[in-house]
Design a protein around this motif. Structure first.
Motif, short mmCIF file in Angstrom:
data_model
loop_
_atom_site.label_atom_id
_atom_site.label_comp_id
_atom_site.label_asym_id
_atom_site.label_seq_id
_atom_site.Cartn_x
_atom_site.Cartn_y
_atom_site.Cartn_z
N GLN A 236 0.85 -1.19 0.00
CA GLN A 236 0.00 0.00 0.00
C GLN A 236 0.89 1.24 0.00
N ALA A 237 0.82 2.04 -1.05
CA ALA A 237 1.72 3.18 -1.18
C ALA A 237 1.24 4.39 -0.38
N PHE A 238 -0.09 4.62 -0.32
CA PHE A 238 -0.61 5.81 0.34
C PHE A 238 -1.49 5.41 1.53
N ARG A 239 -1.30 6.13 2.63
CA ARG A 239 -2.15 5.94 3.82
C ARG A 239 -2.54 7.31 4.35
N ILE A 240 -3.71 7.37 4.98
CA ILE A 240 -4.19 8.64 5.51
C ILE A 240 -4.46 8.50 7.01
N GLY A 241 -4.54 9.65 7.67
CA GLY A 241 -4.82 9.67 9.10
C GLY A 241 -5.37 11.01 9.52
N LEU A 242 -5.88 11.08 10.76
CA LEU A 242 -6.41 12.31 11.34
C LEU A 242 -5.96 12.40 12.79
N LYS A 243 -5.80 13.63 13.26
CA LYS A 243 -5.40 13.82 14.66
C LYS A 243 -6.03 15.10 15.20
N VAL A 244 -6.54 15.03 16.43
CA VAL A 244 -7.04 16.20 17.13
C VAL A 244 -6.35 16.28 18.48
N TRP A 245 -6.12 17.49 18.97
CA TRP A 245 -5.42 17.63 20.24
C TRP A 245 -5.84 18.91 20.96
N HIS A 246 -5.55 18.92 22.26
CA HIS A 246 -5.75 20.12 23.08
C HIS A 246 -4.51 20.29 23.95
N GLN A 247 -4.02 21.52 24.00
CA GLN A 247 -2.79 21.81 24.73
C GLN A 247 -3.00 23.04 25.61
N ARG A 248 -2.47 22.98 26.84
CA ARG A 248 -2.63 24.07 27.79
C ARG A 248 -1.27 24.38 28.40
N SER A 249 -0.88 25.67 28.36
CA SER A 249 0.42 26.09 28.86
C SER A 249 0.25 27.19 29.90
N ARG A 250 1.07 27.14 30.95
CA ARG A 250 1.00 28.15 32.01
C ARG A 250 2.39 28.70 32.29
N ASP A 251 2.47 30.02 32.38
CA ASP A 251 3.73 30.74 32.61
C ASP A 251 3.84 31.08 34.10
N SER A 252 4.97 30.73 34.72
CA SER A 252 5.15 30.98 36.15
C SER A 252 5.21 32.46 36.49
N LEU A 253 5.56 33.32 35.52
CA LEU A 253 5.66 34.75 35.78
C LEU A 253 4.33 35.48 35.59
N ALA A 254 3.31 34.77 35.11
CA ALA A 254 2.00 35.40 34.93
C ALA A 254 0.89 34.43 35.32
#
Length: 234
Positions: free
Chosen positions: A101-119
């Motif tokens: 099989q030469a071609f394959r497909i996929g999907l991805k969903v994500w959630h990311q949360r970042s916090r800064d110690s100075l704020a």
């Protein structure tokens, strides 16, 4: 105003140290159209260094049928005592691979949360996005991977397009080398190269990567890490 400045600094550091928000399996940041595998798991740890800052990363995932569920944590330490803590979770689907099989497909969903110690009073930077994935297997040793998606950046209150492309080559079964370009709208393109060496074939992988931001002076970075892969059957 000072809190907003800290958050923009946090965003810049994340852009410099973390290739893209998609959090792909090591060592590439471009997603390929495959998953951990049914009843398989993976654990990955790595360090990224750039511009006097460094990021420690931990990530894990489990597979079920053609789905993969994963989570990650990153601690970024910068000069002047700034620390950024980043947490993420994702779900990925990829077409089941078949021989020839030469071609394959996929999907991805994500959630990311970042916090800064100075704020800390300003809450968290949140990014939610999705990717479409295409893998083209040219030969058993050579493959290319393409990603196209969108991420919503709550700090700037806008959608940002994500486009990634990579080529990977296995000259021998125990070694993979790759080159990739990663772009998120409103940010410089990341250019990266890397190497994975299988210390234990398909079980323990050791990684070395290098990257730079196109058009950005003194933006070179280096990363190293490892990955452990197994199954729940023993």
């Amino acid at each position: 105003m000072k809190s907003l400045t800290h958050f923009r600094t946090a965003g810049l550091l994340l852009t410099c140290l973390l290739p893209q928000m998609a959090l792909a399996a090591r060592p590439m940041s471009t997603e390929d159209a495959s998953t951990t595998g049914d009843k398989h798991y993976q654990f990955e740890a790595w360090q990224d260094h750039a511009q006097g800052s460094h990021a420690s990363n931990l990530a894990g995932a489990v597979g079920w049928a053609t789905l993969e569920l994963g989570a990650g944590f990153t601690q970024t330490n910068a000069p002047a005592g700034q620390a950024i803590r980043d947490r993420s979770i994702y779900l990925k689907w990829a077409q089941e691979a078949h021989e020839e099989q030469a071609f394959r497909i996929g999907l991805k969903v994500w959630h990311q949360r970042s916090r800064d110690s100075l704020a800390p009073e300003s809450g968290a930077i949140r990014n939610t996005g999705g990717l479409s994935i295409l893998t083209w297997t040219i030969t058993p040793e050579l493959a290319t991977h393409f990603n196209l998606g969108m991420v919503y950046n709550n700090l700037n209150r806008r959608y940002e397009r994500v486009t990634n492309a990579a080529i990977a080559w296995n000259p021998i079964p125990s070694v993979q080398v790759f080159a990739e370009a990663l772009h998120q709208r409103y940010a410089p393109t990341t250019q990266a190269v890397g190497l994975r060496f299988w210390a234990i074939q398909d079980k323990l992988g050791l990684d070395l990567t290098g990257s730079r931001k196109a058009g950005v002076k003194d933006s070179s970075g280096v990363g190293f890490g490892l990955g452990w892969y197994g199954d729940f059957g023993g």
